[in-house]
Design a protein around this motif. Structure first.
Motif, mmCIF file in Angstrom:
data_model
loop_
_atom_site.group_PDB
_atom_site.id
_atom_site.type_symbol
_atom_site.label_atom_id
_atom_site.label_comp_id
_atom_site.label_asym_id
_atom_site.label_seq_id
_atom_site.Cartn_x
_atom_site.Cartn_y
_atom_site.Cartn_z
ATOM 1 N N UNK A 40 -4.198 -0.220 -0.590
ATOM 2 C CA UNK A 40 -3.886 -1.496 0.072
ATOM 3 C C UNK A 40 -2.400 -1.562 0.441
ATOM 4 N N UNK A 41 -1.535 -1.186 -0.508
ATOM 5 C CA UNK A 41 -0.093 -1.189 -0.247
ATOM 6 C C UNK A 41 0.248 -0.289 0.937
ATOM 7 N N UNK A 42 -0.336 0.915 0.922
ATOM 8 C CA UNK A 42 -0.052 1.879 1.987
ATOM 9 C C UNK A 42 -0.512 1.332 3.333
ATOM 10 N N UNK A 43 -1.732 0.789 3.362
ATOM 11 C CA UNK A 43 -2.254 0.369 4.662
ATOM 12 C C UNK A 43 -1.456 -0.802 5.226
ATOM 13 N N UNK A 87 10.489 1.726 3.148
ATOM 14 C CA UNK A 87 9.766 0.995 4.190
ATOM 15 C C UNK A 87 10.096 -0.497 4.203
ATOM 16 N N UNK A 88 10.384 -1.067 3.041
ATOM 17 C CA UNK A 88 10.678 -2.512 3.017
ATOM 18 C C UNK A 88 12.182 -2.825 3.116
ATOM 19 N N UNK A 310 -0.543 10.004 -3.099
ATOM 20 C CA UNK A 310 -0.227 8.811 -2.294
ATOM 21 C C UNK A 310 0.998 9.035 -1.426
ATOM 22 N N UNK A 311 1.901 9.874 -1.907
ATOM 23 C CA UNK A 311 3.095 10.213 -1.137
ATOM 24 C C UNK A 311 2.688 10.881 0.173
ATOM 25 N N UNK A 316 1.708 10.837 6.074
ATOM 26 C CA UNK A 316 0.789 11.139 7.182
ATOM 27 C C UNK A 316 0.521 9.904 8.030
ATOM 28 N N UNK A 317 0.426 8.745 7.369
ATOM 29 C CA UNK A 317 0.233 7.487 8.124
ATOM 30 C C UNK A 317 1.466 7.210 9.005
#
Length: 323
Positions: A40-43, A87-88, A310-311, A316-317
């Motif tokens: 969820x965090x990644x998306x 990212x934030x 997750x990294x 990749x995203x």
């Protein structure tokens, strides 16, 4: 107003049906639940632009009285944590922190200093300097001065000042004149006049330098790269070569940096995270094209084979697709 941090060739764009409060709540749930919901965090964080993430950060603080980055730090770990925190972070603050990290501790990371200072625009540099002072209560110039020396230091300070001309207009007469000055400062004398190289390469616009390098070849029958390699040395040489590379093709310069970060034993996550995050809304599509062109395989596949968990999923995203 269009942000100076957003270009047309990024992989990440504004999310269309954006609601900071919905996202903040979803992130809070993802963090608070039993076990973190990383997916969820990644998306959420990879599908929102940085400007949108800043609104989520504000909303999160207002609703829960906490800094999102602190909650991410408390809940995640390792390279994945660093990437999500990046990212934030607002772009100017992110670059300021990267510069600080490049100068902290035992050795100075000259490559990182060079990469950041050669690829940021004058307007970006001014914001980075302000952010640096706000975060560290010290001027960027003072830290560069105490961590570097000689001609390398002089050139870095000139770049950090954000005084490079940003206009797209080129002046043919000036290009001829500068080419002549460079020729006289290097190939055509005993000993090299480094200051002239610094002055021209750190202050003229990229389109202007492109023309100057063409003129230089006419005068000297040599490429400016060969002259720099023959005349100069050390970190100063590397910095000027980086400027020439960026003038000719910034995405190719950054593709080369990524290639180096991903090849051989061990991954250079510091470089990998910085380029992926900082170029994701500027020119990452072009960097991907250059990567494939120069190395014969895609950036996507390089990340896939070199990272995990997750990294890897997050990178990749951000990468946004295979080529």
């Amino acid at each position: 107003m269009a942000s100076i941090w957003v270009g047309h060739r990024g992989t990440i764009r504004d999310y269309p049906d954006f609601s900071p409060s919905v996202d903040a709540e979803a992130i809070r749930k993802a963090i608070r639940g039993i076990g973190t919901d990383e997916k969820m965090l990644i998306s959420i964080l990879t599908e929102r632009s940085n400007a949108q993430r800043q609104l989520i950060v504000k909303e999160y603080q207002a609703a829960y009285g906490k800094e999102l980055k602190d909650d991410l730090k408390g809940d995640l770990s390792g390279h994945f944590e660093h990437l999500m925190v990046a990212l934030v972070t607002p772009p100017a603050v992110f670059d300021a922190k990267q510069l600080k990290k490049s100068m902290k501790g035992a050795g100075t990371n000259e490559d990182a200093l060079t990469e950041i200072l050669t690829t940021r625009t004058s307007r970006q540099m001014k914001e980075i300097s302000q952010a640096y002072y706000t975060v560290y209560k010290k001027s960027l110039g003072d830290d560069i001065s105490s961590e570097t020396s000689g001609d390398f230091r002089k050139a870095l300070l000139t770049l950090a000042d954000g005084r490079r001309d940003e206009s797209l207009k080129v002046d043919e007469h000036l290009a001829k004149k500068d080419a002549q000055i460079l020729y006289k400062a290097g190939e055509n004398r005993w000993g090299t006049d480094e200051d002239k190289f610094t002055e021209i390469l750190c202050l003229r616009s990229f389109p202007q330098l492109k023309l100057t390098f063409d003129e230089y070849r006419n005068i000297s029958q040599k490429d400016i790269v060969d002259s720099i390699k023959g005349e100069l040395s050390g970190h100063f040489e590397d910095l000027l070569l980086a400027i020439v590379h960026c003038v000719r093709n910034t995405p190719a310069f950054l593709a080369e940096r990524l290639h180096r970060a991903l090849k051989g034993a061990g991954t250079d996550e510091f470089t990998l995270n910085r380029i992926m995050v900082s170029r994701s809304e500027i020119d990452l599509l072009d960097i991907r094209i250059e990567f494939k062109k120069h190395y014969g395989y895609s950036l996507y596949s390089a990340i896939k084979s070199d990272t995990s968990g997750d990294y890897e999923i997050t990178l990749l995203k951000i990468c946004g697709g295979d080529d």
